[in-house]
Design a protein around this motif. Sequence first.
Motif, short mmCIF file in Angstrom:
data_model
loop_
_atom_site.label_atom_id
_atom_site.label_comp_id
_atom_site.label_asym_id
_atom_site.label_seq_id
_atom_site.Cartn_x
_atom_site.Cartn_y
_atom_site.Cartn_z
N LEU A 104 0.69 -1.11 0.16
CA LEU A 104 -0.06 -0.06 0.01
C LEU A 104 0.89 1.24 -0.06
N GLU A 105 1.93 1.33 0.73
CA GLU A 105 2.90 2.41 0.87
C GLU A 105 3.30 2.76 -0.39
N ARG A 106 3.84 1.53 -1.16
CA ARG A 106 4.32 1.99 -2.40
C ARG A 106 3.39 2.21 -3.33
N GLY A 107 2.13 1.93 -3.15
CA GLY A 107 1.01 2.44 -4.10
C GLY A 107 0.70 3.72 -3.86
N LEU A 108 0.66 4.15 -2.87
CA LEU A 108 0.50 5.62 -2.16
C LEU A 108 1.55 6.61 -2.79
N ALA A 109 2.66 5.95 -2.77
CA ALA A 109 3.93 6.91 -3.12
C ALA A 109 3.75 7.12 -4.86
N ALA A 110 3.18 6.02 -5.59
CA ALA A 110 2.95 5.88 -6.92
C ALA A 110 1.87 7.09 -7.30
N PHE A 111 0.90 6.92 -6.35
CA PHE A 111 -0.02 7.93 -6.65
C PHE A 111 0.28 9.28 -6.37
N ARG A 112 1.05 9.55 -5.35
CA ARG A 112 1.61 10.86 -5.13
C ARG A 112 2.45 11.46 -6.24
N ALA A 113 3.26 10.38 -6.81
CA ALA A 113 4.19 10.73 -7.86
C ALA A 113 3.37 11.22 -9.17
N GLU A 114 2.18 10.68 -9.16
CA GLU A 114 1.47 10.71 -10.66
C GLU A 114 0.73 12.31 -10.62
N ILE A 115 0.64 12.96 -9.57
CA ILE A 115 -0.15 13.98 -9.11
C ILE A 115 0.57 15.45 -9.71
N ASP A 116 0.07 15.76 -10.76
CA ASP A 116 0.38 17.21 -11.58
C ASP A 116 -0.47 17.98 -11.62
N ALA A 117 -0.12 19.19 -12.34
CA ALA A 117 -1.06 20.50 -12.49
C ALA A 117 -2.59 20.05 -13.10
N PRO A 118 -2.49 19.27 -14.06
CA PRO A 118 -3.82 18.87 -14.74
C PRO A 118 -4.38 18.24 -13.88
N THR A 119 -4.04 17.13 -13.09
CA THR A 119 -4.76 16.48 -12.18
C THR A 119 -5.42 17.06 -11.04
N ALA A 120 -4.70 18.25 -10.79
CA ALA A 120 -5.04 19.11 -9.60
C ALA A 120 -6.13 19.98 -10.26
#
Lengths: 220, 369, 426
Positions: C6-22
């Motif tokens: 799960l921790e790695r998953g959350l890190a991957a989610f975080r790494a994916e968030i960019d300006a368009p996503t926000a």
Amino acid sequence: MSGSMEFLLWTKGPMFDIALAIFAIGLFARLAEIFLLGRKPNYAEPRAGEWLPGLRTVFTRTIADPGTFQRASFNVVVGWVWHIGFLIALLLFVPHAELIKGLFGIAWPALPNPVVDLVTAITLIALVATLVHRLTHPVKQRISTIEDYLVWTVVFLVVLTGYLAYHRLVNPYPVALGMHILMAEILLIILPFTKLTHIFTTFIARWYNGAAFGRKGVQS
Amino acid sequence: MPVRKTPDKTLGESLRDHGLSRRGFLKFCAATASMMALPPSMVPVIAAALDAARRPSVIWLSFQECTGCTESLTRSHAPTLEDLILNIISLDYHHTLQAAAGEAAEEARLQAMEDNKGEYLVIVDGSIPGPDSNPGFSTVAGQSNYDILMETVEHAAAVIAVGTCAAFGGLPQANPNPTGARSVMDLVKDKPVINVSGCPPIPMVITGVLTHYLTFGRLPELDAYHRPLAFFGQSIHDRCYRRPFYDRGLFAESFDDEGAKLGWCLYRLGCKGPSTYNACATMKWNDGTSWPIESGHPCLGCSEPSFWDAGGFYEPLSVPITATSGAILAAGALGAVVGGAATVLAKKETKTIVAHRQPVTVEELEDKL
Amino acid sequence: MSELTLERGLAAFRAEIDAPTAAFFSSCVHCGICAQSCPFYLETGDPKYTPILKLEPLRLVWENEFTLWGKLKGLFGLQQKVTDEMLAEWEELLYDSCSMCGRCSLVCPVGNDLAYMIRKSREGMVQSGHAPEGLIAASVRAIQTGSPMGLQWKTLAVQIKHVEDSTGMEVPVDKAGVDYLVLLSSMEIINFPEYLEAIAKIFDHAGVTWTLSTQCFEATNAGIQIGNKDIAAQLVERVVAAAEKLKVANVISPECGHAYTAIRWEGPNLIGRPYPFRVFHIIEVLDELRAAGRIQTEGMESDRLSMHDPCNLARKSGVIQQQRNLMNLVADNFVELKEHGKFQWCCGAGGGVSSNERAEPLKLAAFKRKKAQIEEVAPERMVTMCATCRTQLEEGLEEFNMEIPVVGLTEMIADHLVEKEAREHE
């Protein structure tokens, strides 16, 4: 001593300042949060630029494609009606135009009061329709959150209190006007922290969408 | 010493002494009834009551004021109900109007209080520096306004605050209120206080209130601001003859444009009529000649509390009082800094996360099978 | 050994968030219109398949960690956290019921690019160990054998031999310096061997030099479908290495939708640099040859034909007019489906759905939308240009007892080429 006039002056004075400050701080914080995240560089060979398709989508996405219009006509039409109604009441009602002129020095022609009155009544009906739709459509039921209902309530009350104040249905009038101003201030305060942010971020989102598709040769 | 005593004559006798005919008297009673929104059947009641009433002793106290209220009362044109009313009361003390001066004048006040203990009326115009203010801000005969007020109202039947200064603090109380000015209502808590606000108030409203008091032996029905509902029950806007223009969306946008010449609504020029409760629109001024809006000027809202601090007189009602676009920009800039800092922090965090992002290996995937 | 957590998953989610996503998440007003563009919702009627709902895990990570408001909520313990249980529940939503067709991205009134965020969400799903077995197996096979279906060069070699025998042409292999490196998809090699023969004929006809590479023949990218950059990048690197080794200027992606978007749009970003070559879909190449007058055809198909635009090709890559130009070259009686081009409907099999056995019933349900579209215009045959779409159309039509054959556009063009001798006689 705290009477109706003091209430009105509080909403027009300190409360307005507080609301506007929270709104401005919150909104700009939100925008900074978005833009500073940035985008990764894109090395794929583009078919077209991003700016023009992005800007085009900012406008074109306002209108649903024919298929969607057919499949979700109620959703689209009611959404359109109340958004346009709200904008007309917000921007083209004389007291509002004066407020904007007073604050920013920008002026534009306003509509005669009876027209705005009619538009406001239609907006109220459309807003009720959106609520009914949200409460009854399976998709909307499933995806709606407390925030959706909170935002609906605030928006509805802004319009409703405005309507009541215009028709002087609440006495004394300073209470009616103060309630309307206060509701608008609550709207301003929650705007940066709720989905109301879409008022501003929609255009950013649409641009990103149009840019991403446009880059690949599709006008989205 | 010419100490005035409350005459023993009834009001009716007094009026007849002044040459008022029965017909004239009834006419006055009818006008008063209609002004106060009483049914015509009340006219004989008023007449009978006034006829038999004793002229009440009235002590008029002037504090931080401009004498505009007195001017308003006395300078109205003939034939004046105001004249009559000044004759139907026994005005035992009034700086501007009384002949006596100095100690004699003060003596008159004390005498009237003594003679009519519990029955006299106190009329106040002007605001009062509060008990915490420097007493020297406003004195009469070396006595602070506050002390005079408290001393005088102690045995009064009721207090009538005339004018917005007395009713709500008015101009002296306007920001930054250097004298700590207070309204009568703020200071007098144990006596009925009736506010006849306005800057100045409509003279007929004062007579109306007195008539009512004499007729019914009690104060009229009041609104939340202790103003007689008969006069302050409706807003300027609701009774304004220019209201149809508002309803149709026809506005004057400057003082000399076509709209102004055509007599259109003055909302955009700052008219506070919608939020102002007073009788100007129906009773008008100068013996019914005209009133501010009729002469082309927006209502200032002078009969409302804090009207000096309620935004510019020429700013429309909807314009906020203090906010400026500069302040909004400053708040926005602050927001950008706050949001920016938060994001930069979050991004730094993310960067380390990305740097430490563990690549997925095929072995790890195989493990899942 | 390390494992997916799960921790790695959350890190991957975080790494994916960019300006368009926000910007997208900030803008959603829960209007639910995206559902009206999703075949999985429309054909099942189950509101859990509403596209925006599928993004809830990514949205929560964004709200909790990338907004001032979310952080404030955190101070008061009001955050809703992404848990393993949640991700397990969302696995079906993010994989089985989404073909990443991108129709919702085109319909969302506030402009949210939902497919873009589905792709991102899958990164977190893989890293947290919540990807479907079928896709994991395909990814493992792709890395280990070079093909998601475990297909080896020797199988392709047999087919090459067969093509050479039947056409008398040489199928070029490992030829350096040619115009085009041709990639194939395993599914094509197995299900539609006629494709290889068709391009051999067309390129010979048009005088185009081309080659296959023994080093890398597979165009598909299981890493893109499962949603993992590491796997995807490895697969792209193989193509790049093969192209660089043979010094080709152009690489052709076959009649396969996701292979094209993978190598055309995602590839350079996966490896973090621009390619030294250009990438085309075979349909783009054919239309360029047509425009240059290098394809001479004769005869017309006279039966009523309609066409299915693969999502990856049309909506997601802007190849829309090309296939129509080619159709008009060889078809007399071509009728468009009502909603086509960028607004076409997905066949239901894309985005890894077809590699995910568990999703079979959903895949068939989603197909009903396409089926209805086809019934509307009642063609005698369907034409398409993606092997996955083609398989899905064939299987789906068969399931519903509809006798409508499906053909590949490239083959159809090949069938109408003017014979070389005949041309020389002119």
